[in-house]
Scaffold this motif. Structure first.
Motif, mmCIF file in Angstrom:
data_model
loop_
_atom_site.group_PDB
_atom_site.id
_atom_site.type_symbol
_atom_site.label_atom_id
_atom_site.label_comp_id
_atom_site.label_asym_id
_atom_site.label_seq_id
_atom_site.Cartn_x
_atom_site.Cartn_y
_atom_site.Cartn_z
ATOM 1 N N ILE A 1 -25.368 46.584 1.062
ATOM 2 C CA ILE A 1 -26.671 47.210 0.839
ATOM 3 C C ILE A 1 -27.701 46.094 0.716
ATOM 4 C CG2 ILE A 1 -28.029 48.644 -0.721
ATOM 5 C CD1 ILE A 1 -25.425 49.978 -1.596
ATOM 6 N N PRO A 2 -28.770 46.151 1.525
ATOM 7 C CA PRO A 2 -29.809 45.129 1.419
ATOM 8 C C PRO A 2 -30.499 45.183 0.048
ATOM 9 C CG PRO A 2 -30.092 46.453 3.410
ATOM 10 C CD PRO A 2 -29.048 47.120 2.580
ATOM 11 N N PHE A 3 -30.850 44.027 -0.486
ATOM 12 C CA PHE A 3 -31.536 43.971 -1.776
ATOM 13 C C PHE A 3 -32.393 42.720 -1.844
ATOM 14 C CE2 PHE A 3 -27.705 41.539 -2.359
ATOM 15 C CZ PHE A 3 -28.073 40.485 -3.175
ATOM 16 N N SER A 4 -33.313 42.724 -2.791
ATOM 17 C CA SER A 4 -34.130 41.548 -3.088
ATOM 18 C C SER A 4 -33.856 41.163 -4.531
ATOM 19 C CB SER A 4 -35.616 41.859 -2.938
ATOM 20 O OG SER A 4 -35.908 42.253 -1.631
ATOM 21 N N GLN A 5 -33.907 39.872 -4.809
ATOM 22 C CA GLN A 5 -33.701 39.413 -6.170
ATOM 23 C C GLN A 5 -34.808 38.455 -6.542
ATOM 24 O OE1 GLN A 5 -29.838 37.804 -6.973
ATOM 25 N NE2 GLN A 5 -30.287 37.479 -9.133
ATOM 26 N N ILE A 6 -35.498 38.782 -7.630
ATOM 27 C CA ILE A 6 -36.535 37.915 -8.177
ATOM 28 C C ILE A 6 -36.097 37.583 -9.595
ATOM 29 C CG2 ILE A 6 -38.959 37.704 -8.806
ATOM 30 C CD1 ILE A 6 -39.532 39.776 -6.580
ATOM 31 N N GLY A 7 -35.736 36.327 -9.790
ATOM 32 C CA GLY A 7 -35.159 35.938 -11.073
ATOM 33 C C GLY A 7 -33.823 36.640 -11.231
ATOM 34 N N ARG A 8 -33.685 37.389 -12.326
ATOM 35 C CA ARG A 8 -32.442 38.137 -12.556
ATOM 36 C C ARG A 8 -32.579 39.600 -12.175
ATOM 37 N NH1 ARG A 8 -29.340 36.170 -17.792
ATOM 38 N NH2 ARG A 8 -28.088 37.857 -16.959
ATOM 39 N N ALA B 1 -29.567 55.399 3.532
ATOM 40 C CA ALA B 1 -28.885 55.038 4.776
ATOM 41 C C ALA B 1 -27.417 54.699 4.496
ATOM 42 C CB ALA B 1 -29.585 53.858 5.448
ATOM 43 N N PHE B 2 -27.156 53.981 3.409
ATOM 44 C CA PHE B 2 -25.784 53.643 3.028
ATOM 45 C C PHE B 2 -24.976 54.910 2.777
ATOM 46 C CE2 PHE B 2 -22.581 52.731 -0.229
ATOM 47 C CZ PHE B 2 -21.888 51.700 0.381
ATOM 48 N N LEU B 3 -25.564 55.869 2.057
ATOM 49 C CA LEU B 3 -24.872 57.124 1.778
ATOM 50 C C LEU B 3 -24.603 57.908 3.061
ATOM 51 C CD1 LEU B 3 -26.731 58.243 -1.456
ATOM 52 C CD2 LEU B 3 -24.350 57.520 -1.253
ATOM 53 N N ARG B 4 -25.568 57.922 3.982
ATOM 54 C CA ARG B 4 -25.367 58.621 5.256
ATOM 55 C C ARG B 4 -24.254 57.970 6.069
ATOM 56 N NH1 ARG B 4 -30.847 58.851 5.146
ATOM 57 N NH2 ARG B 4 -31.071 57.084 6.541
ATOM 58 N N GLN B 5 -24.196 56.646 6.081
ATOM 59 C CA GLN B 5 -23.183 55.932 6.860
ATOM 60 C C GLN B 5 -21.771 56.177 6.325
ATOM 61 O OE1 GLN B 5 -24.359 51.869 6.592
ATOM 62 N NE2 GLN B 5 -26.009 52.060 8.092
ATOM 63 N N HIS B 6 -21.663 56.445 5.041
ATOM 64 C CA HIS B 6 -20.346 56.627 4.422
ATOM 65 C C HIS B 6 -20.047 58.084 4.106
ATOM 66 C CE1 HIS B 6 -21.094 52.352 3.942
ATOM 67 N NE2 HIS B 6 -19.775 52.243 3.998
#
Length: 53
Positions: A24-31, A42-47
């Motif tokens: 799953i794509p994500f962004s991380q800023i600090g913690r 989209a992840f739920l649809r694919q699975h």
């Protein structure tokens, strides 16, 4: 991050594994972890497992 885990119904460790494997794509800023709702959908649809009729 916590809201995403609750939506998917997964544990913190599973969520960490999904991020480590880049499922799953994500962004991380600090913690802080940010995930787009569209990416989760989209992840739920694919699975999705279709019903048998």
């Amino acid at each position: 991050s916590e809201a995403a885990r609750k939506l998917l119904g997964i544990s913190p460790k599973t969520w960490q594994n999904y991020r480590d494997q880049r499922l799953i794509p994500f962004s991380q800023i600090g913690r802080k972890i940010y995930v787009n709702r569209a990416d989760l959908d989209a992840f739920l649809r694919q699975h999705r497992i279709a019903s048998i009729k």
